[in-house]
Design a protein around this motif. Sequence first.
Motif, mmCIF file in Angstrom:
data_model
loop_
_atom_site.group_PDB
_atom_site.id
_atom_site.type_symbol
_atom_site.label_atom_id
_atom_site.label_comp_id
_atom_site.label_asym_id
_atom_site.label_seq_id
_atom_site.Cartn_x
_atom_site.Cartn_y
_atom_site.Cartn_z
ATOM 1 N N PRO A 1 -22.794 -32.685 -26.777
ATOM 2 C CA PRO A 1 -21.473 -32.777 -26.142
ATOM 3 C C PRO A 1 -20.329 -32.656 -27.139
ATOM 4 N N SER A 2 -20.604 -32.834 -28.414
ATOM 5 C CA SER A 2 -19.518 -32.788 -29.392
ATOM 6 C C SER A 2 -19.226 -31.385 -29.887
ATOM 7 N N THR A 3 -20.087 -30.421 -29.507
ATOM 8 C CA THR A 3 -19.864 -29.046 -29.945
ATOM 9 C C THR A 3 -19.620 -28.159 -28.752
ATOM 10 N N LEU A 4 -18.787 -27.140 -28.944
ATOM 11 C CA LEU A 4 -18.454 -26.230 -27.841
ATOM 12 C C LEU A 4 -18.134 -24.862 -28.426
ATOM 13 N N ARG A 5 -18.800 -23.840 -27.901
ATOM 14 C CA ARG A 5 -18.545 -22.484 -28.393
ATOM 15 C C ARG A 5 -17.125 -22.068 -28.026
ATOM 16 N N ARG A 6 -16.390 -21.552 -29.018
ATOM 17 C CA ARG A 6 -15.047 -21.028 -28.779
ATOM 18 C C ARG A 6 -15.142 -19.538 -28.538
ATOM 19 N N SER A 7 -14.825 -19.064 -27.326
ATOM 20 C CA SER A 7 -14.837 -17.635 -27.022
ATOM 21 C C SER A 7 -13.521 -17.012 -27.428
ATOM 22 N N PHE A 8 -13.579 -15.779 -27.956
ATOM 23 C CA PHE A 8 -12.316 -15.116 -28.270
ATOM 24 C C PHE A 8 -11.609 -14.741 -26.980
ATOM 25 N N ARG A 9 -10.303 -14.792 -26.989
ATOM 26 C CA ARG A 9 -9.485 -14.476 -25.819
ATOM 27 C C ARG A 9 -8.502 -13.367 -26.196
ATOM 28 N N LEU A 10 -8.209 -12.507 -25.240
ATOM 29 C CA LEU A 10 -7.271 -11.410 -25.491
ATOM 30 C C LEU A 10 -5.845 -11.874 -25.260
ATOM 31 N N SER A 11 -4.926 -11.359 -26.074
ATOM 32 C CA SER A 11 -3.507 -11.628 -25.847
ATOM 33 C C SER A 11 -2.711 -10.417 -26.286
ATOM 34 N N LYS A 12 -1.612 -10.165 -25.610
ATOM 35 C CA LYS A 12 -0.729 -9.087 -26.036
ATOM 36 C C LYS A 12 0.106 -9.588 -27.215
ATOM 37 N N THR B 1 -5.626 -19.469 -35.047
ATOM 38 C CA THR B 1 -5.197 -18.237 -35.702
ATOM 39 C C THR B 1 -5.667 -17.060 -34.867
ATOM 40 N N SER B 2 -5.047 -15.912 -35.052
ATOM 41 C CA SER B 2 -5.432 -14.735 -34.298
ATOM 42 C C SER B 2 -5.542 -13.548 -35.231
ATOM 43 N N LYS B 3 -6.382 -12.583 -34.846
ATOM 44 C CA LYS B 3 -6.539 -11.363 -35.626
ATOM 45 C C LYS B 3 -6.889 -10.232 -34.675
ATOM 46 N N PRO B 4 -6.593 -8.999 -35.043
ATOM 47 C CA PRO B 4 -6.893 -7.862 -34.152
ATOM 48 C C PRO B 4 -8.387 -7.773 -33.872
ATOM 49 N N THR C 1 -7.141 1.334 -25.364
ATOM 50 C CA THR C 1 -6.389 0.478 -24.441
ATOM 51 C C THR C 1 -6.153 -0.934 -24.958
ATOM 52 N N ARG C 2 -6.853 -1.330 -26.009
ATOM 53 C CA ARG C 2 -6.722 -2.705 -26.504
ATOM 54 C C ARG C 2 -6.246 -2.745 -27.963
ATOM 55 N N LYS C 3 -5.311 -1.849 -28.264
ATOM 56 C CA LYS C 3 -4.775 -1.802 -29.626
ATOM 57 C C LYS C 3 -4.061 -3.095 -29.979
ATOM 58 N N ASN C 4 -3.373 -3.690 -28.996
ATOM 59 C CA ASN C 4 -2.581 -4.888 -29.256
ATOM 60 C C ASN C 4 -3.336 -6.174 -28.953
ATOM 61 N N ALA C 5 -4.586 -6.059 -28.568
ATOM 62 C CA ALA C 5 -5.365 -7.255 -28.237
ATOM 63 C C ALA C 5 -5.806 -7.958 -29.505
ATOM 64 N N LYS C 6 -5.907 -9.273 -29.407
ATOM 65 C CA LYS C 6 -6.295 -10.082 -30.561
ATOM 66 C C LYS C 6 -7.343 -11.103 -30.159
ATOM 67 N N THR C 7 -8.110 -11.534 -31.145
ATOM 68 C CA THR C 7 -9.055 -12.612 -30.935
ATOM 69 C C THR C 7 -8.467 -13.891 -31.500
ATOM 70 N N ILE C 8 -8.616 -14.973 -30.759
ATOM 71 C CA ILE C 8 -8.047 -16.259 -31.153
ATOM 72 C C ILE C 8 -9.178 -17.170 -31.603
ATOM 73 N N SER C 9 -9.037 -17.756 -32.771
ATOM 74 C CA SER C 9 -10.060 -18.662 -33.277
ATOM 75 C C SER C 9 -9.389 -19.933 -33.766
ATOM 76 N N GLY C 10 -10.149 -21.011 -33.771
ATOM 77 C CA GLY C 10 -9.607 -22.294 -34.190
ATOM 78 C C GLY C 10 -10.270 -22.785 -35.463
ATOM 79 N N LYS C 11 -9.499 -23.047 -36.471
ATOM 80 C CA LYS C 11 -10.013 -23.606 -37.711
ATOM 81 C C LYS C 11 -9.220 -24.865 -38.004
#
Length: 582
Positions: free
Chosen positions: A323-334, A518-521, A503-513
Motif C-alpha cells: 500500500p505504500s508504493t504506487l506506480r506513477r503513470s506519465f500524463r500528457l500535457s500541452k 518535473t516534466s520532459k518531452p 501530433t504529440r510534439k508538445n506533449a510531455k511526461t510528468i514524473s515525481g522525484k
Amino acid sequence: MPALATGPGPDTGLYELLSVLPSQLQMYVKSADDRSFLHTMFSARSLHSLVKIHEKLQHYEERCPAPVLDSAGALAQGVSEELQMKPVSADVTELLKLLSKPHVKSLLSVHDTVAQKSYDPQLPPLPDDIDDDEDSVKIIRLVKNKEPLGATIKKDEKTGAITIARIMKGGAADRSGLIHIGDELKEVNGISVDGKQPEDIIQILSQSEAAITFKVVPGPETDGPASEPKVTQQHTKMYVKALFDYDPDEDKAIPCKEAGMAFKKGDVLRIMSQEDATWWQAKVEGGANPRAGLIPSKHFQERRFALRQPSPIAQPQKISRKPSTLRRSFRLSKRGKKTNKSMYECKKSEQYDTADVPTYEEVAPYCRAPGARYRLVALIGPTGVGLNELKRKLLISDPQHFSVTIPHTSRVKRNQESDGVEYHFISKHLFETDIHNNKFIEYGEYKGNYYGTSLDSIRSVIAKNKVCLLDVQPHSLKHLRTAEFKPFVVFVKPPSIQRMRETRKNAKTISGKGDKDTSKPLTDEDFEEMISAAQLMENQYGHLFDLVLVNDDLSSASGELKRALRRVEMETHWVPVSWTHS
C-alpha cells in the motif's frame, strides 16, 4: 360402432382428429390389450406423417391458384383483329395501341408460359428392388440446391453401419422432417454404402445433381409413438456474444469441418441446439444462411482455453501490492498547460482471473427507455493516449449532458480548493474504512495520502440524469459490469509511432522525484511503451470492449465518440442478459 362422444367439430383437421381418437375410444374398449393396440396404432409416427402429408396436399389443392385460361396472348391477338374491323373511335384506338405495346405482349406471353406449366409436386417412383421383408426401409428424395444437406454422418466401427450423427437446425434435412438422428443409411442415389467411409459418401453427395435419393432404415431414436417425443434440453431462444474468433477449418477436434461455422469476436450468435454437450449448433444473428453450423460449446471451449494458458496473462505494467508504493503513470500535457494527474490505481484484481475465460456471454437486446438513467461510459486506454482530453471535449460540447466523478482524497484541503469541487476531502481513517467496505472502484496512495474513485460518486452523476464519463484501469471493469451501471466500454488506442511524433510534439511526461513534479518531452520509448500497453490491454480485455477508437486526431476522435454515445442512447444494443432482468 357406437357414436363417439362430443369431440372436434366438422372443421377440425384430420391430424387433430387423429390425436384425440385414443381418448375418445377409451370408454368403448374394455380389453387392456385392445386399448394398447389402438394407442400404438393411432400414435405411430408413420401414420401421423401420412396424415400430415395428406393435409399438406389437401391444403395445396385448396389454395393452389389456377389460371382462367392459358392462352391470353392469342386472346389479345383476336381482340386486336376484331377491333380493327370496328368503326374508329378514341377508345378503340387507345385499346389497340395498348395491346400492341411490346411490354404488354411480353407480359401476356409470360402469363401463358406459367399457366401451361405444371407445378404439382412430382413424387419419385419407388425402386423395384425393395425386399418384401424390408418394411421399415424409407425411400427419401430431396431436391438439391446450392446449400449443403445439413446433416453429418458417422460410421460404427463395430458394425460398419453408416448412421446420421446430427441434423443441423434450419438445413435442408431438418426442414424436410424426413431424416432423423440415428437413421441408418443403406443407399445414396442407388449406390450401396456397404464398405464405404463417410468421406466416400460425401463425395457421392457432392457429385449429385438435381435430387438426392436416400434409402434408410429408421433408427431407434425415431421409433416409438409420436406422442412421446425425445426429451431435449435448451429449446428456448438463446443468444450469446462471441468473445473469441473461430475458424472450423483450423479446428482439429471438430467432427465435420464442412458443418462448422466461422465467427468473429463480437458476433452475436443464436444458439439453435445444445443437445450435444461438446458441439452446439448456432447461426450468426442477422446472417443470410438459414442453416445452423457447429461451434464448440462453452464448456468445451473453456477447457481448451484453460489448457492453452496455464499461467496468468501478464499485466501491461506490474502494480505493487504494497500500500505504500504506487506506480506513477506519465500524463500528457500541452506546453504551458499542466493537466490534472491521475494518481491512483485499482488495488483489486491486478492478476488475470483465470476463471473468467472469454468464450461466450449470454446476451439480450436492450434499448434505453425514455426517462431511464443513462449508461455509464467507461474509457479504457494506456496512459498518455488522451483519455482526459476526450472527456474534456465531451464536457465542453454539452456540460448539461455529460459529467465526471469527483474523486476522494485524504490529503489536507488547500486554500483555493472547495470540498466537493476538486475532491471530496475525508480523513485517512474514514478513507481506510471505506476501502475495507469496498466503496472504491479504484484507489491508491501517493506521497502518504489516499486518492480514489468511489462507487457513490458514480451513482451521484447518474442520479442527476447525466452521462457519467469515467476512465478506469481495465481490471476494474469486472466490478462495473453490473445491471446498475450497464457500462458502455470504449477502448482508446494510440496511432502509429510516426503519427504520434507528428501530433504529440508538445506533449510531455510528468514524473515525481521527491516532493516536486518535473516534466520532459515524450520520446519514442514512451510511444513504444504506450503502443505495447495498448496491445496487451486489447489482448487481455478486448472481449469486454464495445467500441475501439483510435485517437489519431483529437477532434475527429471526440466527434466519433460523441456519435457512438448518441447511438447507445437511442438504438438497441446487445448487453449481458443479466442486465435486462433487473
